[in-house]
Write a protein that holds these residues in place. Structure first.
Motif, PDB file in Angstrom:
ATOM      1  N   LEU A 229      10.977 -15.700  -8.509  1.00 27.47           N
ATOM      2  CA  LEU A 229       9.701 -15.016  -8.380  1.00 27.47           C
ATOM      3  C   LEU A 229       9.915 -13.602  -7.846  1.00 27.47           C
ATOM      4  CD1 LEU A 229       7.468 -17.795  -6.765  1.00 27.47           C
ATOM      5  CD2 LEU A 229       7.337 -16.957  -9.115  1.00 27.47           C
ATOM      6  N   GLN A 230       8.980 -12.712  -8.166  1.00 31.52           N
ATOM      7  CA  GLN A 230       8.946 -11.397  -7.573  1.00 31.52           C
ATOM      8  C   GLN A 230       7.774 -11.348  -6.594  1.00 31.52           C
ATOM      9  OE1 GLN A 230       9.205  -8.103 -10.308  1.00 31.52           O
ATOM     10  NE2 GLN A 230      10.683  -9.146 -11.633  1.00 31.52           N
ATOM     11  N   PHE A 231       7.756 -10.295  -5.774  1.00 30.26           N
ATOM     12  CA  PHE A 231       6.734 -10.261  -4.730  1.00 30.26           C
ATOM     13  C   PHE A 231       5.352 -10.149  -5.371  1.00 30.26           C
ATOM     14  CE2 PHE A 231       4.545  -8.910  -0.890  1.00 30.26           C
ATOM     15  CZ  PHE A 231       5.155  -9.739   0.046  1.00 30.26           C
ATOM     16  N   PRO A 232       4.371 -10.912  -4.867  1.00 33.08           N
ATOM     17  CA  PRO A 232       3.085 -11.032  -5.567  1.00 33.08           C
ATOM     18  C   PRO A 232       2.095  -9.928  -5.225  1.00 33.08           C
ATOM     19  CG  PRO A 232       3.085 -12.445  -3.653  1.00 33.08           C
ATOM     20  CD  PRO A 232       4.443 -11.779  -3.685  1.00 33.08           C
ATOM     21  N   ALA A 233       1.053  -9.873  -6.039  1.00 32.90           N
ATOM     22  CA  ALA A 233      -0.139  -9.076  -5.778  1.00 32.90           C
ATOM     23  C   ALA A 233      -1.289 -10.037  -5.474  1.00 32.90           C
ATOM     24  CB  ALA A 233      -0.476  -8.193  -6.972  1.00 32.90           C
ATOM     25  N   THR A 282      -1.236  -3.963  -7.663  1.00 32.31           N
ATOM     26  CA  THR A 282      -2.667  -3.839  -7.948  1.00 32.31           C
ATOM     27  C   THR A 282      -3.154  -2.462  -7.533  1.00 32.31           C
ATOM     28  OG1 THR A 282      -3.195  -4.819  -5.794  1.00 32.31           O
ATOM     29  CG2 THR A 282      -3.114  -6.302  -7.700  1.00 32.31           C
ATOM     30  N   THR A 283      -4.028  -1.902  -8.349  1.00 31.36           N
ATOM     31  CA  THR A 283      -4.671  -0.622  -8.056  1.00 31.36           C
ATOM     32  C   THR A 283      -6.149  -0.750  -8.413  1.00 31.36           C
ATOM     33  OG1 THR A 283      -2.628   0.556  -8.623  1.00 31.36           O
ATOM     34  CG2 THR A 283      -4.650   1.862  -8.461  1.00 31.36           C
ATOM     35  N   GLY A 284      -6.985  -0.919  -7.398  1.00 29.21           N
ATOM     36  CA  GLY A 284      -8.410  -1.102  -7.651  1.00 29.21           C
ATOM     37  C   GLY A 284      -8.666  -2.380  -8.424  1.00 29.21           C
ATOM     38  N   ASP A 285      -9.307  -2.266  -9.572  1.00 29.62           N
ATOM     39  CA  ASP A 285      -9.633  -3.426 -10.410  1.00 29.62           C
ATOM     40  C   ASP A 285      -8.563  -3.706 -11.454  1.00 29.62           C
ATOM     41  OD1 ASP A 285     -12.023  -3.764  -9.052  1.00 29.62           O
ATOM     42  OD2 ASP A 285     -13.110  -2.412 -10.392  1.00 29.62           O
ATOM     43  N   TYR A 286      -7.405  -3.066 -11.335  1.00 31.04           N
ATOM     44  CA  TYR A 286      -6.351  -3.202 -12.339  1.00 31.04           C
ATOM     45  C   TYR A 286      -5.071  -3.767 -11.721  1.00 31.04           C
ATOM     46  CZ  TYR A 286      -9.086  -0.417 -15.669  1.00 31.04           C
ATOM     47  OH  TYR A 286     -10.063   0.035 -16.518  1.00 31.04           O
ATOM     48  N   VAL A 287      -4.302  -4.431 -12.572  1.00 29.11           N
ATOM     49  CA  VAL A 287      -2.953  -4.859 -12.250  1.00 29.11           C
ATOM     50  C   VAL A 287      -2.005  -4.058 -13.128  1.00 29.11           C
ATOM     51  CG1 VAL A 287      -1.301  -6.753 -12.281  1.00 29.11           C
ATOM     52  CG2 VAL A 287      -3.659  -7.166 -11.569  1.00 29.11           C
ATOM     53  N   THR A 295      12.597   0.898 -24.169  1.00 32.27           N
ATOM     54  CA  THR A 295      12.249   1.876 -23.141  1.00 32.27           C
ATOM     55  C   THR A 295      11.364   1.198 -22.106  1.00 32.27           C
ATOM     56  OG1 THR A 295      10.305   2.633 -24.384  1.00 32.27           O
ATOM     57  CG2 THR A 295      12.395   3.816 -24.760  1.00 32.27           C
ATOM     58  N   VAL A 296      11.145   1.882 -21.018  1.00 29.92           N
ATOM     59  CA  VAL A 296      10.307   1.345 -19.938  1.00 29.92           C
ATOM     60  C   VAL A 296       8.959   2.049 -19.984  1.00 29.92           C
ATOM     61  CG1 VAL A 296      10.051   1.002 -17.464  1.00 29.92           C
ATOM     62  CG2 VAL A 296      12.319   0.857 -18.509  1.00 29.92           C
ATOM     63  N   THR A 297       7.906   1.297 -20.109  1.00 30.11           N
ATOM     64  CA  THR A 297       6.542   1.827 -20.079  1.00 30.11           C
ATOM     65  C   THR A 297       5.770   1.152 -18.966  1.00 30.11           C
ATOM     66  OG1 THR A 297       5.810   0.184 -21.704  1.00 30.11           O
ATOM     67  CG2 THR A 297       6.507   2.354 -22.543  1.00 30.11           C
ATOM     68  N   TYR A 298       4.688   1.806 -18.566  1.00 28.12           N
ATOM     69  CA  TYR A 298       3.848   1.259 -17.497  1.00 28.12           C
ATOM     70  C   TYR A 298       2.540   0.797 -18.122  1.00 28.12           C
ATOM     71  CZ  TYR A 298       1.700   0.777 -12.891  1.00 28.12           C
ATOM     72  OH  TYR A 298       1.097   0.277 -11.757  1.00 28.12           O
ATOM     73  N   LEU A 299       2.242  -0.498 -17.968  1.00 31.24           N
ATOM     74  CA  LEU A 299       1.040  -1.081 -18.545  1.00 31.24           C
ATOM     75  C   LEU A 299       0.085  -1.513 -17.444  1.00 31.24           C
ATOM     76  CD1 LEU A 299       2.501  -3.328 -21.420  1.00 31.24           C
ATOM     77  CD2 LEU A 299       1.756  -0.938 -21.519  1.00 31.24           C
ATOM     78  N   GLN A 300      -1.201  -1.498 -17.779  1.00 33.08           N
ATOM     79  CA  GLN A 300      -2.240  -1.969 -16.873  1.00 33.08           C
ATOM     80  C   GLN A 300      -3.146  -2.958 -17.586  1.00 33.08           C
ATOM     81  OE1 GLN A 300      -4.362   1.474 -15.301  1.00 33.08           O
ATOM     82  NE2 GLN A 300      -3.192   1.384 -13.408  1.00 33.08           N
ATOM     83  N   ILE A 301      -3.763  -3.821 -16.794  1.00 31.23           N
ATOM     84  CA  ILE A 301      -4.736  -4.753 -17.311  1.00 31.23           C
ATOM     85  C   ILE A 301      -5.774  -5.010 -16.227  1.00 31.23           C
ATOM     86  CG2 ILE A 301      -3.403  -6.780 -16.602  1.00 31.23           C
ATOM     87  CD1 ILE A 301      -4.485  -8.192 -19.105  1.00 31.23           C
ATOM     88  N   GLN A 302      -7.025  -5.171 -16.633  1.00 29.88           N
ATOM     89  CA  GLN A 302      -8.084  -5.440 -15.670  1.00 29.88           C
ATOM     90  C   GLN A 302      -7.931  -6.842 -15.078  1.00 29.88           C
ATOM     91  OE1 GLN A 302     -11.762  -4.627 -17.834  1.00 29.88           O
ATOM     92  NE2 GLN A 302     -12.035  -2.777 -16.606  1.00 29.88           N
TER      93      GLN A 302
END
Length: 544
Positions: A229-233, A282-287, A295-302
């Protein structure tokens, strides 16, 4: 010849001459003498001593009557009387229920303290959590055991009392802790947030008052513990049990929803868009997370999308690509000032660069440290009237490790390093390092650079079978070793920092080297003025 005298009755002593003019009303002081009255009527107005006036007899009871008027209290006197009674009992209440307290309930004041712990290397950030009565904060820090030690439970977490630095509890385990956070979740609903501890064996919750394990993340069937496991949100409560849920990355491929109250794995959500998933946050209402493909990209999801997927497994997740800026990762901002820190090379063949900029990116101070590594700084900011010396009420605290030279440590025949030394052809060595604490204080017009303290550190290193160099203590474990906080909640700030080093013990059979970690607390606002009497620099390079 007998004299005729009038009948009289003496006035009571309580009635004075001045009272004779008042009207009194009371029952007759003497009962009526019926026998006397009969004699008077038989003798036709004569008494034994002479003529008797019957009219005077009729008036006698009226003369002896008195009226008693009971005085009534005024409202003011009643209130005063009641208050006097209350004041009589108030000291009893104060001494029985207000003043008595013990070490757990009395308000505490944090003073400067320093404590040492043997056979541990502190690592990671300093966590704060409320003590039982929420009057002040206590501390929790991860630690790695001495590499020379053969003990099994030599790693874990140590908790210290914030007011004096004494040990609150130890949480010992055989694996090295990877991450610790005591600010995210209250798993047992007691009003105090608990610690989440991650290591290679999985994620566990530790109750902060007692230091006992509440749960370890386990499978839904409760048959096995969940590793990888990785550290959780933290997510809002999904199953309505009153405790928030956790979401972790499992096997670098899945989102795992974990019950915050029990640690049970509730569901796994596969992320098909990525070969690997890393660094969940987590950032506000997003993970958000890093999606690793070619390549490495940064994804978000509500988070609402995650919740919908939790209740409906057929729901398709909608990920959004997000541009994450990494250009300012080495720049630390404080109002109009910027502190730029750059580290180059692999230590001890390394150097670091520190640059302070003001408005419009004007460089006002620079410093190059050879054979050094600068650890990420901490920021502080006092109130307007909190610190008057030179009116420097904000700034940075920076820790610098500077390597000097290697040495060959001495070991006894049964030391662990000795066995490695025999196999690996004398590849073990030690480093002498100087740890510097630099204070950069600022105001609207100028700056000040002060070397607050220096500490000598002895580091021991050895090569592993894979030709990897492992050193203890490691500067990577020092990245979050400085904290500025208000532990006793009195409005002033404290500086807490730790360091670790090996110390050579004389006349010791076996391993002569002992690993010791030292953690200190300073009342920053009261100690900072004293530093201005030491070495300092205004607008020029400091002469270290």
């Amino acid at each position: 010849m007998s004299s005729i005298s009038g009948l009289y009755s003496p006035l009571p002593q309580s009635i004075s001459d001045s009272d004779s003019e008042r009207e009194f009303h009371m029952d007759s002081l003497c009962p009526p003498n019926t026998r006397f009255n009969e004699n008077v009527s038989d003798r036709k107005g004569y008494s034994k001593h002479g003529p008797y006036n019957k009219q005077s007899q009729d008036q006698l009871p009226n003369m002896m009557e008195a009226k008693v008027i009971k005085p009534q209290m005024s409202t003011t006197r009643k209130l005063t009387f009641i208050m006097s009674i209350i004041l009589c009992f108030l000291p009893i209440v104060i001494f029985l229920w207000v003043l008595p307290c013990d070490a757990d309930t009395c308000p505490v004041k944090v003073l400067n303290w320093e404590t040492q712990q043997e056979d541990v290397e502190m690592k990671g950030k300093i966590n704060l959590f409320f003590e039982r009565f929420k009057k002040h904060f206590n501390l929790a820090v991860q630690y790695k055991g001495d590499s020379n030690s053969q003990e099994i439970l030599k790693h874990g977490v140590i908790s210290l009392l914030g007011n004096n630095g004494e040990v609150n509890w130890y949480f010992r385990q055989p694996t090295i802790p990877q991450n610790l956070d005591c600010s995210l979740i209250d798993v047992d609903s007691d009003g105090i947030r608990d610690c989440l501890l991650l290591d290679e064996k999985g994620l566990k919750a530790v109750e902060v008052v007692s230091g006992q394990t509440v749960w370890h993340v386990h499978s839904h069937e409760e048959r096995t513990l969940v590793e990888n496991l990785q550290f959780p949100a933290v997510l809002k409560d999904f199953n309505h049990d009153g405790v928030d849920e956790l979401m972790s990355i499992y096997q670098q491929k899945y989102f795992m929803i974990i019950c915050g109250r029990t640690g049970k794995a509730l569901c796994n959500i596969i992320v098909n868009e990525c070969n690997q998933v890393e660094e969940l946050q987590t950032t506000g209402d997003y993970v958000g997370f890093h999606c690793v493909n070619d390549t490495v990209t940064y994804l978000q999801i509500q988070i609402s999308e995650i919740k919908r997927k939790y209740f409906n497994s057929s729901h398709m997740l909608n990920f959004v690509k997000f541009n994450l800026s990494t250009s300012d990762t080495n720049i630390f901002r404080l109002d109009q000032y910027k502190l730029n820190i750059e580290n180059f090379g692999t230590c001890p063949d390394c150097h670091s660069y520190l640059k302070l900029l003001s408005d419009h990116d004007k460089v006002i101070y620079t410093k190059v440290y050879n054979k050094s590594h600068i650890i990420n700084p901490s920021k502080f900011k006092f109130g307007v009237n909190a610190f008057s010396a030179k009116k420097h009420i904000k700034g940075f605290i920076v820790k610098v490790w500077q390597w000097h030279y290697k040495f060959s440590p001495k070991y006894s025949s049964n030391d662990l390093f000795t066995s490695r030394k025999d196999v690996l052809n004398n590849t073990n060595y030690g480093n002498y390092i100087t740890e510097r604490i630099i204070l950069i204080t600022l105001n609207d017009t100028d700056y000040n650079v002060v070397e607050a303290s220096t500490t000598n550190i002895t580091q021991l290193c050895f090569h592993t079978e894979s030709d990897f160099v492992s050193c203890q203590p490691d500067f990577k474990n020092q990245e979050y070793s400085i904290l500025i906080a208000d532990l006793d909640r009195d409005g002033s700030q404290e500086l807490i920092y730790y360091s670790s080093s090996f110390y050579l013990r004389e006349n010791v059979i076996g391993n002569p080297w002992q690993l010791i970690s030292t953690i200190k607390l300073l009342k920053l606002e009261s100690e900072l003025p004293k530093l201005y009497n030491s070495k300092e620099t205004f607008g020029m390079y400091p002469n270290y």
